[in-house]
Design an enzyme around this catalytic site. Structure first.
Site, PDB file in Angstrom:
ATOM      1  N   ASP A  64       0.857  -1.183   0.000  1.00  0.00           N
ATOM      2  CA  ASP A  64       0.000   0.000   0.000  1.00  0.00           C
ATOM      3  C   ASP A  64       0.894   1.234   0.000  1.00  0.00           C
ATOM      4  O   ASP A  64       1.131   1.852   1.038  1.00  0.00           O
ATOM      5  CB  ASP A  64      -0.895  -0.041   1.242  1.00  0.00           C
ATOM      6  N   GLU A 155      -7.329   4.571  -8.793  1.00  0.00           N
ATOM      7  CA  GLU A 155      -8.646   5.022  -8.348  1.00  0.00           C
ATOM      8  C   GLU A 155      -9.281   6.043  -9.287  1.00  0.00           C
ATOM      9  O   GLU A 155      -8.634   6.984  -9.750  1.00  0.00           O
ATOM     10  CB  GLU A 155      -8.538   5.628  -6.941  1.00  0.00           C
ATOM     11  N   LYS A 191     -10.215   1.265  -9.038  1.00  0.00           N
ATOM     12  CA  LYS A 191     -10.768   1.437  -7.699  1.00  0.00           C
ATOM     13  C   LYS A 191     -11.971   2.376  -7.737  1.00  0.00           C
ATOM     14  O   LYS A 191     -11.905   3.469  -8.296  1.00  0.00           O
ATOM     15  CB  LYS A 191      -9.713   2.014  -6.747  1.00  0.00           C
ATOM     16  N   THR A 215     -13.490  -0.105  -2.956  1.00  0.00           N
ATOM     17  CA  THR A 215     -12.736   0.329  -1.781  1.00  0.00           C
ATOM     18  C   THR A 215     -13.635   1.077  -0.793  1.00  0.00           C
ATOM     19  O   THR A 215     -14.811   1.294  -1.048  1.00  0.00           O
ATOM     20  CB  THR A 215     -11.540   1.201  -2.207  1.00  0.00           C
ATOM     21  N   PHE A 237     -11.927  -2.191   5.424  1.00  0.00           N
ATOM     22  CA  PHE A 237     -10.956  -1.512   6.285  1.00  0.00           C
ATOM     23  C   PHE A 237     -11.184  -1.921   7.744  1.00  0.00           C
ATOM     24  O   PHE A 237     -11.889  -1.230   8.485  1.00  0.00           O
ATOM     25  CB  PHE A 237     -11.108   0.004   6.154  1.00  0.00           C
TER      26      PHE A 237
END
Length: 390
Positions: A64, A155, A191, A215, A237
């Protein structure tokens, strides 16, 4: 602190509470790696192996980070397969000052000028800025594709998260840019935020072989909708789910196996496996279950989910795992028992039922808004940087 989702639709026969992410599912629910996305077959049997090496035997690992040097360093270990980026990393690239990132920015601006016929010294229209944002994201992604053997997530503009049609349009444009550079679409994940519109955009894109990463997932509802839409991958998350529970309960710590974020991810996996969904669950954004300051607690959630399909992990936590012995790693995610333990129905979601359940999902709503607001802020910072370059 369970949240029961209450249906306002008259004829729904469903125990709506089953769709609450922030409720605690049975602790026996664990997850496993589906056959189409297994980690590389590299067995760590030596006594001096690190926890990171042992984890890589159980779970596909993504880094990440948008830092080229950091990604290159970990890619060389052979333990990292994929890379994920987000608006923060792209914004940092825009402001970095390093000659490599500066060249990406200048190329993005030049590309946008050429595509939108902007002359030097003219006011910069929104269309030009949007093209430059996407191009910079692609420039960074192209560098990362050259470093990792797997996929790179890029994204779509977070400001479009409630606009399905524009999200689809921008995603297609991003893929076209990659393909112009010689990067095939099967190396890229688009994303999209876990809104209903983002999920439906993914459904359309997947039909064009544009694979998507949903996401900012904080809710079982989001996960179920994404799987039903055929999304390639979701990014729940667990750390931020834990944050929400700590705030609501006043508790400062949990054992890793009772961490609400860990349990939420395991529940999502169990649902996917029971009903045969191919969607990969790749948790991201980690917190110390037992609280900060306890030795090794920074990777509590990671170790509690060892064996899950994939994880995306930032450099500081990769460093921590590299410094730990392999004995701390054990498989906590098991295929058959996950599916057997799942008690959630495979209730087909509609826009109406999704909205009804979502309206009562306080954890999901609060954390999604918080995450989107943070990414919008980073996008606005990037816009200011780009305007100065036109």
């Amino acid at each position: 602190l369970d949240i029961a989702l209450i249906s306002h639709a008259p004829n729904m026969k469903l125990d709506i509470a089953l769709f609450a992410l922030c409720m605690h599912p049975p602790t026996s629910i664990t997850a496993f790696s589906p056959s189409h996305h297994m980690p590389t077959s590299r067995k760590s049997t030596h006594l001096d192996t690190s926890a990171l090496e042992s984890l890589a035997d159980l779970t596909t690992l993504s880094i990440d980070s948008g830092d080229i040097d950091t990604v290159a360093r970990y890619a060389k270990t052979g333990l990292i397969t994929d890379a994920t980026t987000n608006p923060l990393f792209v914004s940092q690239a825009g402001a970095n000052g390093d000659a490599r990132y500066e060249s990406m920015v200048l190329e993005a601006v030049a590309y946008a000028k050429a595509k939108t016929c902007v002359s030097d010294g003219c006011a910069v229209p929104e269309e030009s800025l949007n093209v430059a944002i996407d191009r910079l994201s692609v420039n960074l992604g192209k560098e990362l594709v050259n470093l990792v053997p797997g996929r790179v997530s890029t994204e779509v503009d977070i400001r479009l998260s409630y606009d399905k049609e524009e999200s689809v349009k921008r995603a297609r444009s991003i893929i076209s840019m990659y393909e112009e550079m010689g990067v095939p679409r099967n190396r890229i994940l688009i994303k999209l935020a876990g809104t209903w519109e983002g999920i439906k955009a993914a459904e359309e894109l997947e039909k064009e072989d544009i694979q998507c990463n949903i996401t900012l997932v904080f809710s079982f509802l989001q996960a179920a909708a994404a799987a039903q839409a055929g999304a390639y991958l979701i990014s729940p998350f667990p750390g931020r789910i834990l944050d929400w529970h700590k705030k609501q309960s006043g508790k400062e710590s949990y054992t890793p196996e009772a961490d609400p974020g860990v349990l939420a991810v395991k529940r999502m996996y169990a649902y996917f496996r029971k009903y045969g969904y191919d969607t990969i669950c790749m948790p991201a954004s980690w917190r110390p279950s037992r609280g900060a300051g306890i030795d090794g607690s920074d990777v509590d959630e990671i170790l509690a989910l060892a064996g899950v399909d994939e994880m995306t992990i930032p450099q500081p936590l990769l460093d921590s795992l590299s410094a730990m012995e392999s004995t701390v790693v054990s498989r906590n995610c098991e295929a058959e028992s996950d599916a057997a333990a799942c008690t959630d129905p495979n209730f087909r979601l509609t826009e109406e039922s999704f909205a009804s359940y979502w309206d009562t999902d306080e954890c999901g709503k609060e954390k999604l808004k918080e995450g989107m607001d943070a990414f919008v802020e980073e996008t606005e910072k990037l816009i200011k940087i780009l305007i100065d370059k036109f």
